[in-house]
Write an enzyme that holds these catalytic residues in place. Structure first.
Site, PDB file in Angstrom:
ATOM      1  N   LYS A  22       0.706  -1.109   0.028  1.00  0.00           N
ATOM      2  CA  LYS A  22       0.092   0.023  -0.099  1.00  0.00           C
ATOM      3  C   LYS A  22       0.891   1.293  -0.021  1.00  0.00           C
ATOM      4  CE  LYS A  22      -1.223   1.527   4.347  1.00  0.00           C
ATOM      5  NZ  LYS A  22      -0.836   2.964   4.834  1.00  0.00           N
ATOM      6  N   ASN A  23       1.854   1.282   0.806  1.00  0.00           N
ATOM      7  CA  ASN A  23       2.854   2.575   0.930  1.00  0.00           C
ATOM      8  C   ASN A  23       3.706   2.581  -0.270  1.00  0.00           C
ATOM      9  OD1 ASN A  23       1.482   2.875   3.281  1.00  0.00           O
ATOM     10  ND2 ASN A  23       3.518   2.507   4.658  1.00  0.00           N
ATOM     11  N   CYS A 118      -2.994  12.580  13.719  1.00  0.00           N
ATOM     12  CA  CYS A 118      -3.616  11.361  13.898  1.00  0.00           C
ATOM     13  C   CYS A 118      -3.366  10.475  14.999  1.00  0.00           C
ATOM     14  CB  CYS A 118      -3.330  10.444  12.528  1.00  0.00           C
ATOM     15  SG  CYS A 118      -1.678   9.883  12.433  1.00  0.00           S
ATOM     16  N   ARG A 123       2.422  14.517  13.354  1.00  0.00           N
ATOM     17  CA  ARG A 123       2.830  14.207  12.126  1.00  0.00           C
ATOM     18  C   ARG A 123       2.853  15.641  11.025  1.00  0.00           C
ATOM     19  NH1 ARG A 123       0.042   8.694   9.909  1.00  0.00           N
ATOM     20  NH2 ARG A 123       1.796   8.586   8.561  1.00  0.00           N
ATOM     21  N   ASP A 306       6.088   0.626  11.583  1.00  0.00           N
ATOM     22  CA  ASP A 306       5.078  -0.139  11.214  1.00  0.00           C
ATOM     23  C   ASP A 306       4.936  -1.697  11.656  1.00  0.00           C
ATOM     24  OD1 ASP A 306       4.231   2.258  10.258  1.00  0.00           O
ATOM     25  OD2 ASP A 306       4.563   1.568   8.043  1.00  0.00           O
ATOM     26  N   ARG A 398      -7.769  -0.379   6.153  1.00  0.00           N
ATOM     27  CA  ARG A 398      -6.842   0.433   5.520  1.00  0.00           C
ATOM     28  C   ARG A 398      -5.711  -0.071   4.905  1.00  0.00           C
ATOM     29  NH1 ARG A 398      -5.378   5.510   8.849  1.00  0.00           N
ATOM     30  NH2 ARG A 398      -4.238   5.655   7.016  1.00  0.00           N
TER      31      ARG A 398
HETATM   32  N1  EPU Z   1       7.653  14.514  10.246  1.00  0.00           N
HETATM   33  C1  EPU Z   1       8.106  15.643  10.474  1.00  0.00           C
HETATM   34  N2  EPU Z   1       7.855  16.739   9.597  1.00  0.00           N
HETATM   35  C2  EPU Z   1       7.227  16.245   8.442  1.00  0.00           C
HETATM   36  C3  EPU Z   1       7.225  14.949   8.083  1.00  0.00           C
HETATM   37  C4  EPU Z   1       7.196  14.077   9.109  1.00  0.00           C
HETATM   38  O1  EPU Z   1       8.248  16.136  11.524  1.00  0.00           O
HETATM   39  O2  EPU Z   1       7.172  17.179   7.526  1.00  0.00           O
HETATM   40  C5  EPU Z   1       7.900  13.430  11.247  1.00  0.00           C
HETATM   41  C6  EPU Z   1       6.427  12.584  11.628  1.00  0.00           C
HETATM   42  O3  EPU Z   1       5.692  13.396  12.549  1.00  0.00           O
HETATM   43  C7  EPU Z   1       7.026  11.250  12.248  1.00  0.00           C
HETATM   44  C8  EPU Z   1       8.383  11.069  11.298  1.00  0.00           C
HETATM   45  O4  EPU Z   1       8.484  12.592  10.828  1.00  0.00           O
HETATM   46  O5  EPU Z   1       6.939  11.488  13.650  1.00  0.00           O
HETATM   47  C9  EPU Z   1       8.215  10.158  10.298  1.00  0.00           C
HETATM   48  O6  EPU Z   1       7.293  10.475   9.341  1.00  0.00           O
HETATM   49  P1  EPU Z   1       7.387  10.191   7.944  1.00  0.00           P
HETATM   50  O7  EPU Z   1       7.108  11.330   7.179  1.00  0.00           O
HETATM   51  O8  EPU Z   1       8.581   9.261   7.635  1.00  0.00           O
HETATM   52  O9  EPU Z   1       5.857   9.301   7.883  1.00  0.00           O
HETATM   53  P2  EPU Z   1       4.784   9.251   6.604  1.00  0.00           P
HETATM   54  O10 EPU Z   1       5.283   9.342   5.348  1.00  0.00           O
HETATM   55  O11 EPU Z   1       3.809  10.342   7.265  1.00  0.00           O
HETATM   56  C10 EPU Z   1       5.104   6.867   6.154  1.00  0.00           C
HETATM   57  C11 EPU Z   1       4.036   5.510   5.927  1.00  0.00           C
HETATM   58  C12 EPU Z   1       3.595   5.410   7.369  1.00  0.00           C
HETATM   59  C13 EPU Z   1       4.955   4.906   8.099  1.00  0.00           C
HETATM   60  C14 EPU Z   1       5.895   6.005   8.112  1.00  0.00           C
HETATM   61  C15 EPU Z   1       7.096   5.588   8.785  1.00  0.00           C
HETATM   62  C16 EPU Z   1       2.946   5.988   3.928  1.00  0.00           C
HETATM   63  C17 EPU Z   1       1.670   6.353   3.050  1.00  0.00           C
HETATM   64  N3  EPU Z   1       2.657   5.868   5.206  1.00  0.00           N
HETATM   65  O12 EPU Z   1       4.391   7.826   6.798  1.00  0.00           O
HETATM   66  O13 EPU Z   1       2.685   3.996   7.440  1.00  0.00           O
HETATM   67  O14 EPU Z   1       4.668   4.672   9.383  1.00  0.00           O
HETATM   68  O15 EPU Z   1       6.074   6.385   6.749  1.00  0.00           O
HETATM   69  O16 EPU Z   1       8.023   4.767   8.107  1.00  0.00           O
HETATM   70  O17 EPU Z   1       4.042   5.661   3.351  1.00  0.00           O
HETATM   71  C18 EPU Z   1       1.225   2.601   8.036  1.00  0.00           C
HETATM   72  O18 EPU Z   1       1.152   1.916   6.878  1.00  0.00           O
HETATM   73  O19 EPU Z   1       0.794   2.177   9.220  1.00  0.00           O
HETATM   74  C19 EPU Z   1       2.090   3.814   8.347  1.00  0.00           C
HETATM   75  C20 EPU Z   1       1.500   4.604   9.264  1.00  0.00           C
END
Ligand code: EPU
Length: 419
Positions: A22-23, A118, A123, A306, A398
């Site tokens: 999915k990701n 969330c 985030r 995850d 999801r």
């Molecule tokens: N963060 C910031 N600023 C930003 C972006 C992120 O501070 O601008 C922080 C977030 O708050 C968090 C950390 O950085 O504490 C990691 O966030 P990241 O941006 O890496 O995660 P994401 O892109 O929002 C994706 C996956 C998540 C997975 C994370 C970490 C997708 C659609 N989602 O989220 O998947 O946990 O990377 O590996 O790719 C899941 O599948 O259950 C899921 C939550």
């Protein structure tokens, strides 16, 4: 609202096939905005998050055809317009924000509602916005919206304060058609980013290093349509590996990529689980004397956040003291309170969970507080004595394709109740 009811105690056996990630699929669907040609994605996991992004793309003019028999999605972005997507849809899923990069690239302007926090953490999106800004976009945040405008995106050197998965993907998609060269340093290295890079390169982009900590992008004039087969889901595979361990069973998992699974395999092996590669499959034997371990979540190639709730569930059944530390999200231990209802002995101390393994979990009524927490509670239910009822199962839907059917085929006593 659906619930899942598990009667624990069955040994699992047989084989299970892993779906596409999915990701990987969500950013790739967003990337389809970048070309007016049709793009085809094969073998898509038909999950709630995929339908949400599909509806968001439709709400801005994309034509999308989902073939539920072949799991193929055809996305035609030729009529996409610079209009605001439905805020209610955007708020459903944080990954909606991934359309920002491609939309700025295509139209030089885009406005959408801010993704909120969330269950697992606040985030923020500051790193995404800093990246767009470095490419010369003006960013305006206010009244619950974020708006970006630019005459022409210009490549730049961008050092991410933290290797954010979403920011790396969004900046890559914004930069593919920017003028000149963009270098993203301290980029996230997740396999899903390498897959996005492969998709974009097949569209005609010039990206080197996606999947490493330094990504070099030379802007091109336009991108064309392509066909893609996404990578398989390392988190779904990890979840089934933990299922073998928590039920002390042995079964085969098909369609796996061992390279992506290294951090998960390393920790399960340390705990005493036997994992035997077999081509594109693995045989996982959890019917062993398992030992407590310490686990710390880290950006890839570290242990994935995850998989944190699932491994916490497993360690709750392993005699001795284990410590699980969450470094990625600030609020990802909500499953611990639910597991305690099942007899787990877990104490949360700041960012760590101190787990004293108990001989047996007991069935209880519990609630899926987020996607991976819900999956972990199903795993606990499979191992527990008696009946476990997991509510708010929409979180699990999801990210897992027919999870109850896959477990049923492995011999679990599990059913979905819709009321
Ligand atoms: N963060 C910031 N600023 C930003 C972006 C992120 O501070 O601008 C922080 C977030 O708050 C968090 C950390 O950085 O504490 C990691 O966030 P990241 O941006 O890496 O995660 P994401 O892109 O929002 C994706 C996956 C998540 C997975 C994370 C970490 C997708 C659609 N989602 O989220 O998947 O946990 O990377 O590996 O790719 C899941 O599948 O259950 C899921 C939550």
């Amino acid at each position: 609202m659906s619930k899942i009811i598990v009667r624990g105690g069955n040994k699992l056996h047989g084989e299970v096939k892993i779906s596409s990630a999915k990701n990987a699929v969500l950013p790739i669907m967003a990337a389809c905005i970048l070309s007016s040609d049709k793009c085809i994605i094969d073998d898509v996991p038909l999950l709630e998050d995929v339908f949400v992004i599909s509806n968001i793309l439709k709400s801005i003019g994309a034509e999308i055809n989902i073939d539920k028999n072949s799991n193929k999605i055809v996305i035609d972005s030729s009529n996409i317009r610079d209009s605001m997507p439905d805020s209610e849809l955007v708020k459903k899923m944080r990954a909606s924000f991934l359309i920002m990069g491609p939309m700025i690239s295509r139209f030089g302007h885009f406005k959408l509602s801010l993704p909120g926090g969330c269950n697992i953490g606040t985030r923020p999106i500051d790193l995404h916005l800093k990246g767009f800004n470095a490419l010369r976009a003006n960013i305006d945040v206010g009244h619950g919206y974020v708006e970006a405008s630019v005459d022409k995106l210009i490549g730049n050197n961008i050092y991410l304060d933290f290797p954010s998965v979403g920011a790396t993907e969004n900046i890559m998609m914004a930069a593919v058609m920017a003028e000149g060269e963009t270098i993203i340093e301290n980029a996230a290295e997740e396999p899903e980013i390498a897959d996005l890079g492969k998709f974009l390169n097949n569209m005609g982009a010039s990206i080197i290093g996606a999947g490493s900590d330094t990504i070099r992008i030379i802007g091109v004039k336009e991108l064309k349509g392509t066909t893609h087969n996404p990578i398989n889901d390392r988190i779904e595979c990890g979840t089934f590996m933990v299922a073998a361990a928590i039920t002390r069973s042995k079964f085969k998992i098909n369609r796996v990529n061992l390279e992506y699974l290294k951090p998960i395999i390393a920790k399960l092996t340390e705990a005493g689980v036997y994992i035997k590669p077999h081509g594109n499959s693995v045989i996982v034997d959890g019917n062993r004397d398992l030992k407590p371990i310490d686990v710390k979540t880290m950006p890839y190639p570290g242990f994935p956040t995850d998989m944190q709730s699932q491994i916490t569930g497993l360690l709750a059944t392993v005699t001795g003291t284990s410590i699980v530390t969450e470094t990625i999200f600030e609020n990802r231990f909500m499953h611990a309170a639910e597991m305690k209802r099942m007899g787990a002995n877990i104490k949360i101390d700041g960012r760590s969970a101190v787990i004293e393994g108990v001989p047996r979990l007991t069935g209880a009524e519990v609630r899926a507080t987020d996607l991976r927490a819900g999956a972990a509670l199903i795993l606990c239910g499979l191992a527990a004595e008696g009946e476990t009822e997991i509510s708010d199962i929409y979180h699990v839907d999801r990210g897992y394709v027919s999870i109850e059917n896959k477990f049923k085929a492995l011999g679990a006593d599990i059913a979905r109740v819709v009321n």
